[in-house]
Design a protein around this motif. Structure first.
Motif, PDB file in Angstrom:
ATOM      1  N   LEU A   1       0.814  -1.212   0.000  1.00  0.00           N
ATOM      2  CA  LEU A   1       0.000   0.000   0.000  1.00  0.00           C
ATOM      3  C   LEU A   1       0.852   1.268   0.000  1.00  0.00           C
ATOM      4  CD1 LEU A   1      -2.764  -1.056   2.554  1.00  0.00           C
ATOM      5  CD2 LEU A   1      -3.110  -0.582   0.124  1.00  0.00           C
ATOM      6  N   MET A   2       2.046   1.205   0.559  1.00  0.00           N
ATOM      7  CA  MET A   2       2.890   2.395   0.660  1.00  0.00           C
ATOM      8  C   MET A   2       3.631   2.726  -0.624  1.00  0.00           C
ATOM      9  SD  MET A   2       4.483   2.156   4.527  1.00  0.00           S
ATOM     10  CE  MET A   2       5.361   3.704   4.316  1.00  0.00           C
ATOM     11  N   LYS A   3       3.691   1.801  -1.557  1.00  0.00           N
ATOM     12  CA  LYS A   3       4.499   2.013  -2.763  1.00  0.00           C
ATOM     13  C   LYS A   3       3.995   3.187  -3.592  1.00  0.00           C
ATOM     14  CE  LYS A   3       6.477  -2.593  -3.447  1.00  0.00           C
ATOM     15  NZ  LYS A   3       6.592  -3.756  -4.351  1.00  0.00           N
ATOM     16  N   ARG A   4       2.693   3.301  -3.781  1.00  0.00           N
ATOM     17  CA  ARG A   4       2.162   4.361  -4.628  1.00  0.00           C
ATOM     18  C   ARG A   4       2.301   5.745  -3.978  1.00  0.00           C
ATOM     19  NH1 ARG A   4       2.284   3.302  -9.654  1.00  0.00           N
ATOM     20  NH2 ARG A   4       0.548   4.681 -10.142  1.00  0.00           N
ATOM     21  N   PRO A   5       1.970   5.927  -2.700  1.00  0.00           N
ATOM     22  CA  PRO A   5       2.226   7.229  -2.081  1.00  0.00           C
ATOM     23  C   PRO A   5       3.705   7.613  -2.105  1.00  0.00           C
ATOM     24  CG  PRO A   5       0.697   5.968  -0.750  1.00  0.00           C
ATOM     25  CD  PRO A   5       1.215   5.030  -1.796  1.00  0.00           C
ATOM     26  N   GLN A   6       4.583   6.629  -1.932  1.00  0.00           N
ATOM     27  CA  GLN A   6       6.010   6.938  -1.997  1.00  0.00           C
ATOM     28  C   GLN A   6       6.419   7.345  -3.409  1.00  0.00           C
ATOM     29  OE1 GLN A   6       8.229   3.659  -0.338  1.00  0.00           O
ATOM     30  NE2 GLN A   6       7.803   4.296   1.760  1.00  0.00           N
ATOM     31  N   ARG A   7       5.785   6.770  -4.408  1.00  0.00           N
ATOM     32  CA  ARG A   7       6.065   7.185  -5.778  1.00  0.00           C
ATOM     33  C   ARG A   7       5.639   8.631  -5.989  1.00  0.00           C
ATOM     34  NH1 ARG A   7       4.037   4.281 -11.459  1.00  0.00           N
ATOM     35  NH2 ARG A   7       4.983   5.838 -12.822  1.00  0.00           N
ATOM     36  N   LEU A   8       4.533   9.034  -5.395  1.00  0.00           N
ATOM     37  CA  LEU A   8       4.076  10.414  -5.496  1.00  0.00           C
ATOM     38  C   LEU A   8       5.084  11.351  -4.839  1.00  0.00           C
ATOM     39  CD1 LEU A   8       2.105  12.655  -6.129  1.00  0.00           C
ATOM     40  CD2 LEU A   8       0.767  11.984  -4.112  1.00  0.00           C
ATOM     41  N   LEU A   9       5.588  10.995  -3.663  1.00  0.00           N
ATOM     42  CA  LEU A   9       6.609  11.808  -3.015  1.00  0.00           C
ATOM     43  C   LEU A   9       7.804  12.024  -3.940  1.00  0.00           C
ATOM     44  CD1 LEU A   9       8.173  13.063  -0.551  1.00  0.00           C
ATOM     45  CD2 LEU A   9       9.029  10.734  -0.184  1.00  0.00           C
ATOM     46  N   ARG A  10       8.281  10.943  -4.548  1.00  0.00           N
ATOM     47  CA  ARG A  10       9.431  11.057  -5.454  1.00  0.00           C
ATOM     48  C   ARG A  10       9.107  11.945  -6.652  1.00  0.00           C
ATOM     49  NH1 ARG A  10      13.421   7.297  -4.324  1.00  0.00           N
ATOM     50  NH2 ARG A  10      12.830   5.618  -2.888  1.00  0.00           N
ATOM     51  N   ALA A  11       7.868  11.856  -7.135  1.00  0.00           N
ATOM     52  CA  ALA A  11       7.470  12.669  -8.287  1.00  0.00           C
ATOM     53  C   ALA A  11       7.502  14.153  -7.956  1.00  0.00           C
ATOM     54  CB  ALA A  11       6.074  12.267  -8.754  1.00  0.00           C
ATOM     55  N   ILE A  12       7.137  14.510  -6.725  1.00  0.00           N
ATOM     56  CA  ILE A  12       7.145  15.916  -6.317  1.00  0.00           C
ATOM     57  C   ILE A  12       8.562  16.379  -5.992  1.00  0.00           C
ATOM     58  CG2 ILE A  12       6.361  17.559  -4.567  1.00  0.00           C
ATOM     59  CD1 ILE A  12       3.826  15.845  -4.279  1.00  0.00           C
ATOM     60  N   ALA A  13       9.221  15.652  -5.104  1.00  0.00           N
ATOM     61  CA  ALA A  13      10.544  16.085  -4.632  1.00  0.00           C
ATOM     62  C   ALA A  13      11.578  16.065  -5.746  1.00  0.00           C
ATOM     63  CB  ALA A  13      10.993  15.188  -3.481  1.00  0.00           C
ATOM     64  N   GLY A  14      11.463  15.112  -6.667  1.00  0.00           N
ATOM     65  CA  GLY A  14      12.449  14.984  -7.730  1.00  0.00           C
ATOM     66  C   GLY A  14      12.069  15.690  -9.013  1.00  0.00           C
TER      67      GLY A  14
ATOM     68  N   PHE B   1       0.231  17.116   5.082  1.00  0.00           N
ATOM     69  CA  PHE B   1       1.439  17.765   5.601  1.00  0.00           C
ATOM     70  C   PHE B   1       2.658  17.242   4.842  1.00  0.00           C
ATOM     71  CE2 PHE B   1       3.722  18.832   9.898  1.00  0.00           C
ATOM     72  CZ  PHE B   1       4.521  19.746   9.247  1.00  0.00           C
ATOM     73  N   ALA B   2       2.710  15.931   4.629  1.00  0.00           N
ATOM     74  CA  ALA B   2       3.839  15.329   3.918  1.00  0.00           C
ATOM     75  C   ALA B   2       3.919  15.827   2.479  1.00  0.00           C
ATOM     76  CB  ALA B   2       3.728  13.805   3.950  1.00  0.00           C
ATOM     77  N   LEU B   3       2.765  15.949   1.804  1.00  0.00           N
ATOM     78  CA  LEU B   3       2.764  16.453   0.432  1.00  0.00           C
ATOM     79  C   LEU B   3       3.282  17.888   0.378  1.00  0.00           C
ATOM     80  CD1 LEU B   3      -0.590  15.201  -1.152  1.00  0.00           C
ATOM     81  CD2 LEU B   3       1.701  14.227  -1.386  1.00  0.00           C
ATOM     82  N   ALA B   4       2.789  18.735   1.287  1.00  0.00           N
ATOM     83  CA  ALA B   4       3.231  20.129   1.305  1.00  0.00           C
ATOM     84  C   ALA B   4       4.720  20.217   1.593  1.00  0.00           C
ATOM     85  CB  ALA B   4       2.434  20.915   2.343  1.00  0.00           C
ATOM     86  N   SER B   5       5.184  19.434   2.553  1.00  0.00           N
ATOM     87  CA  SER B   5       6.591  19.480   2.944  1.00  0.00           C
ATOM     88  C   SER B   5       7.506  19.010   1.819  1.00  0.00           C
ATOM     89  CB  SER B   5       6.813  18.629   4.194  1.00  0.00           C
ATOM     90  OG  SER B   5       8.139  18.719   4.657  1.00  0.00           O
ATOM     91  N   ALA B   6       7.022  18.127   0.964  1.00  0.00           N
ATOM     92  CA  ALA B   6       7.827  17.628  -0.155  1.00  0.00           C
ATOM     93  C   ALA B   6       8.029  18.671  -1.235  1.00  0.00           C
ATOM     94  CB  ALA B   6       7.170  16.390  -0.754  1.00  0.00           C
TER      95      ALA B   6
END
Length: 261
Positions: free
Chosen positions: A84-97, A115-120
């Motif tokens: 379940l965590m793989k897709r949200p982590q992919r989103l984090l990478r898409a924003i931060a990178g 909060f995590a999305l904004a912080s990224a």
């Protein structure tokens, strides 16, 4: 969900700025699959879009993003959680990178996953009614979607511990004082302020910003790695049209007209 016939993610353009709006206001833009997958697709597409020079991420209605999708509360096994965590982590990478600067325009709550999305994002522009909460501890879990990576890049470790262990609601002025937020709107919304700053970023040398982000996202790095990677990036950037225009403008004592490549 979103309004009848409306997608869960809205996209519009103002010049070189693309605004991505999470659009499930009746769920306070919780990170439901429709929002998550829409964002992953949009960030991937905009990474290759030369007309896109900056991105603003915001939420429709009274919240930025109230947290993760809890429509299926579990319980889950360890392997299920990992999946379940793989897709949200992919989103984090898409924003931060991402190769373009990304600004989170926060009006209303940004809790948990919000909060995590904004912080990224590279910057956070907060409206006066914005609030932040690392609410994970309230339900007996730890921060995820990279918050324990992104937040320490914004604030001290002491502040990180306070934010994530106490799980208090942090109002916009306090978030600005703590360093969580770069810009606090006064007399306007976070979105209005974010658009002003994004339009400024859209006039900059986009490739240079992307190369800078690529190195910063790996911080902290040792000096040898930084020197090696900056050498490679500068060698590539020196051949771009924007670098040549910047040099010409400097010699001619005028403002450069960057095109983003």
């Amino acid at each position: 969900m979103s309004g009848a016939g409306e997608p869960a993610l809205l996209e519009r353009r103002e010049g070189g700025v693309v605004v991505l709006t999470m659009n499930v206001p009746d769920k306070r833009n919780a990170l439901v699959p429709e929002i998550r997958e829409g964002l992953i697709e949009a960030f991937a597409r905009l990474d290759e879009d030369r007309e896109c020079r900056a991105i603003v991420l915001t939420g429709a209605g009274p919240a930025f993003c109230a947290g993760g999708d809890i429509s299926n509360p579990g319980p889950f096994t360890g392997p299920q959680v990992r999946m379940l965590m793989k897709r949200p982590q992919r989103l984090l990478r898409a924003i931060a990178g991402h190769s373009k600067p990304v600004i989170a325009a926060v009006d209303g709550p940004a809790f948990g996953a919000g909060f995590a999305l904004a912080s990224a994002c590279d910057f956070i522009a907060a409206g006066e009614n914005a609030s932040f909460c690392a609410a994970y501890g309230r339900i007996g879990v730890m921060p995820d979607i990279g918050l324990l990576w992104s937040l320490p890049l914004r604030v001290s470790m002491g502040v990180v511990r306070e934010v994530v262990m106490f799980a208090d609601v942090i109002k916009a002025p306090q978030a600005k004082a703590m360093g969580i937020v770069e810009w606090l709107a006064e007399g306007q919304t976070g979105l209005e302020l974010a658009m002003e700053r994004a339009q400024q970023l859209a006039t900059k040398a986009t490739a240079a910003i992307g190369a800078t982000k690529a190195l910063l996202v790996r911080a902290p790095l040792d000096i040898d790695t930084v020197l090696s990677q900056e050498m490679e990036a500068q060698a590539w950037l020196g051949a771009t049209e924007d670098a040549q225009e910047g040099s010409r403008a400097f010699r001619e004592k005028r403002k450069p007209e960057f095109k983003g490549y």
